[in-house]
Design an enzyme around this catalytic site. Structure first.
Site, PDB file in Angstrom:
ATOM      1  CG  HIS A 141      -5.356  -0.519   3.934  1.00  0.00           C
ATOM      2  ND1 HIS A 141      -5.028   0.009   2.568  1.00  0.00           N
ATOM      3  CD2 HIS A 141      -4.012   0.210   4.099  1.00  0.00           C
ATOM      4  CE1 HIS A 141      -4.710   1.122   2.522  1.00  0.00           C
ATOM      5  NE2 HIS A 141      -3.885   1.694   3.422  1.00  0.00           N
ATOM      6  CG  ASN A 142      -7.482  -1.261  -0.658  1.00  0.00           C
ATOM      7  OD1 ASN A 142      -5.902  -1.298   0.175  1.00  0.00           O
ATOM      8  ND2 ASN A 142      -7.411  -1.550  -1.736  1.00  0.00           N
ATOM      9  CD  GLU A 182      -7.171   2.912  -0.282  1.00  0.00           C
ATOM     10  OE1 GLU A 182      -6.360   2.341   0.427  1.00  0.00           O
ATOM     11  OE2 GLU A 182      -7.782   3.327  -1.394  1.00  0.00           O
ATOM     12  CE  LYS A 234      -2.888  -2.195  -0.303  1.00  0.00           C
ATOM     13  NZ  LYS A 234      -4.171  -2.192  -1.428  1.00  0.00           N
ATOM     14  CB  SER A 289      -0.768   0.029   1.204  1.00  0.00           C
ATOM     15  OG  SER A 289      -1.487   1.415   1.544  1.00  0.00           O
TER      16      SER A 289
HETATM   17  C1  6PG Z   1      -3.522   1.566  -1.621  1.00  0.00           C
HETATM   18  C2  6PG Z   1      -4.662   1.504  -2.733  1.00  0.00           C
HETATM   19  C3  6PG Z   1      -4.488   1.090  -3.866  1.00  0.00           C
HETATM   20  C4  6PG Z   1      -5.662   0.486  -4.703  1.00  0.00           C
HETATM   21  C5  6PG Z   1      -6.541   2.040  -5.105  1.00  0.00           C
HETATM   22  C6  6PG Z   1      -7.657   1.890  -6.115  1.00  0.00           C
HETATM   23  O1  6PG Z   1      -3.698   1.067  -0.667  1.00  0.00           O
HETATM   24  O2  6PG Z   1      -2.462   1.604  -2.621  1.00  0.00           O
HETATM   25  O3  6PG Z   1      -5.570   1.015  -2.314  1.00  0.00           O
HETATM   26  O4  6PG Z   1      -4.533  -0.424  -3.336  1.00  0.00           O
HETATM   27  O5  6PG Z   1      -5.830  -0.110  -5.652  1.00  0.00           O
HETATM   28  O6  6PG Z   1      -6.601   2.906  -4.172  1.00  0.00           O
HETATM   29  O7  6PG Z   1      -8.797   1.422  -5.371  1.00  0.00           O
HETATM   30  P1  6PG Z   1     -10.219   2.208  -6.269  1.00  0.00           P
HETATM   31  O8  6PG Z   1     -10.018   2.014  -7.309  1.00  0.00           O
HETATM   32  O9  6PG Z   1     -11.067   0.604  -5.161  1.00  0.00           O
HETATM   33  O10 6PG Z   1     -10.544   3.119  -5.145  1.00  0.00           O
END
Ligand code: 6PG
Length: 472
Positions: free
Chosen positions: A186-187, A190, A183, A129
């Site tokens: 984590h997303n 996010e 991960k 990430s």
């Molecule tokens: C990271 C991000 C990355 C993710 C993009 C797109 O941790 O560097 O989370 O892995 O793929 O942010 O995510 P979305 O298209 O699902 O918003």
């Protein structure tokens, strides 16, 4: 022939940047991509200190690597990973290691671990990430699975990862596909934080009538204080970005339809699957879906009277309250995501070290923030904490901010400003902190129409009643 310490398959921006980061840290590395242009650009972009080699065929790539081979895949999740494995595994030797650094779904990794193990090969799922910049300068790295392989990789992973207090933002995330699962969550967090920031932006813009310069100042001040985080920092910068095609700010020219590659959705699906409540993450996923219905939203907004927004009496107090609401709703989103990791670790026998998860999220990753330091202290006090809201020191912070969350949620509701993330964070908090929820009535209803039985508060056992209808 010189042999290279590592290999990288996939020389897109993420793969190339991670390869250069590995080379910058003194490891020799060969790269492969089907796109010959990318292979050519690789050596052209390398510095003279780097030991980097571009290879045009998988055979040349595999034969350039020292054994046991350590091959990192940075290709799109799904079929591309399987396609690479199908081509490369016949060329590998017993004991070689393949590390998938993409956002792969954890069950795909489980399958691949078993498949490669049957060929005496190690396969690891490793979350990375930090986006393109993080890959180049220091991401947060979430490896899981094969412990033997992890220890072989550890020196390199610690060298290339971000550092906080001179500590590497990487650690062993647990067994099997734990690295991908961490991960994925984590997303999910996010998504929730990005949703909450967008709601705070809307409240300040439409509620307090702030312009982009004022929004820049608010996010700059928040980022300089206890809300310091990567996402607050980039949001600050976004409000200053001018559009190269018009005289406007770029953010005002961007269409309000959000995309998503799927990791947030997987987080919600998994929470439903194993029975964990993460409503703020769920609402962030579904809010992106709702945003896609732009035509219907235009039609609906024309149909329903535009709610007159009553500006707050004191703008500065309002800004402070929105900031505190955003801080607390963000903390609650982390609490939801981390509680999913606790349950998943038990459900799938991952043995995820939550303390190490929040430790390595302190730097390098998209959800890095000063809040992570507080969570690290909480898990240090109690490594088995089921929910960070149960930590005494965290509870002090929550109690300081909860009134602002309530007032901000109320302002949004009374003025017709959609704040699904803020509302669900408050709702989750109130439900999680309520000793007696009104679900006794739901149990009565289920037993009335479906004889689904219920438990009692005053004795053990399972009960059913033939409910008397009073209208006959
Ligand atoms: C990271 C991000 C990355 C993710 C993009 C797109 O941790 O560097 O989370 O892995 O793929 O942010 O995510 P979305 O298209 O699902 O918003």
């Amino acid at each position: 022939m010189e042999r290279y310490n590592y290999g990288m398959v996939g020389l897109g921006v993420m793969g190339r940047n991670l390869l250069y980061n590995i080379a910058d840290n003194g490891f020799s590395i060969a790269g492969f991509d089907l796109d010959k242009e990318k292979v050519k650009e690789l050596e052209e972009g390398a510095t003279s200190e780097m030991k980097v080699k571009g290879t045009g065929t998988l055979e040349d790539f595999v034969s350039a690597l020292e054994t046991p081979r350590k091959i990192i895949l940075m290709v799109p999740a799904g079929k591309p990973v399987d396609a690479v494995l199908e081509s490369i595994t016949p060329l590998l030797s017993s004991g070689d290691i393949v590390i998938d650094a993409g956002n792969s779904y954890f069950e795909d990794t489980n399958r691949r671990i078993a498949d490669l193990a049957s060929k005496n090969l190690h396969f690891m799922g490793m979350g990375v990430s930090g986006g393109e910049k993080g890959a180049r300068t220091g991401p947060s790295i979430m490896p899981g699975g094969d412990v033997e392989a992890f220890h072989l990789l550890k020196p390199m992973l610690e060298a290339i990862s971000a550092k906080v207090d001179q500590e590497a933002c990487t650690a062993y995330m647990g067994k099997g596909s734990a690295g991908n699962y961490v991960k994925m969550v984590h997303n999910g967090i996010e998504y929730a934080i990005m949703q909450l920031i967008s709601e705070a932006y809307d409240l300040l813009k439409r509620g307090a009538k702030l312009n982009n310069e004022q929004l820049y100042e608010v996010f700059r001040d928040w980022n300089n204080g206890d809300m310091n985080s990567f996402l607050i920092e980039i949001t600050r910068d976004i409000f200053q970005q001018r559009d190269s095609l018009t005289d406007n700010y770029l953010v005002d020219q961007i269409l309000d339809k959000a995309g998503a590659k799927g990791t947030g959705k997987w987080t919600s699906e998994q929470a439903m699957e194993i029975g964990v409540s993460i409503p703020t993450i769920d609402i962030a996923v579904t809010s992106r879906i709702l945003s896609a219905y732009k035509d219907e939203r235009i039609q609906a907004s024309g149909l329903y009277s535009e709610k007159e927004i009553t500006s707050p009496e004191d703008i500065n107090i309002f800004i402070k309250e929105v900031g505190d609401a955003l801080y607390l709703a963000t903390l609650i989103s982390y609490a939801q995501g981390l509680s999913l990791l606790v349950k998943a670790s038990d459900e799938y026998h991952f043995e995820i070290p939550l303390k190490d998860v929040v430790k390595i999220w302190r730097g390098g990753c998209i959800i890095r923030s000063v809040l992570l330091e507080k969570f690290y202290s909480a898990y240090t006090r109690n490594p088995n904490l089921s929910n960070i809201l149960l930590d005494k020191e965290i509870s002090v912070i929550v109690k300081e901010k909860v009134n602002s969350l309530r007032k901000t949620a109320a302002f949004a509701a009374l003025n017709g400003i959609s704040s699904l993330g803020i509302q669900t964070a408050l709702g989750y908090f109130d439900a999680y902190t309520t000793e007696s929820l009104p679900v006794n009535l739901i149990q009565a209803q289920r037993d009335y129409f479906g004889a689904h039985t219920y438990q009692r508060i005053d004795r053990e056992g399972v009960f059913h009643t033939s409910w008397e209808s009073t209208n006959n």
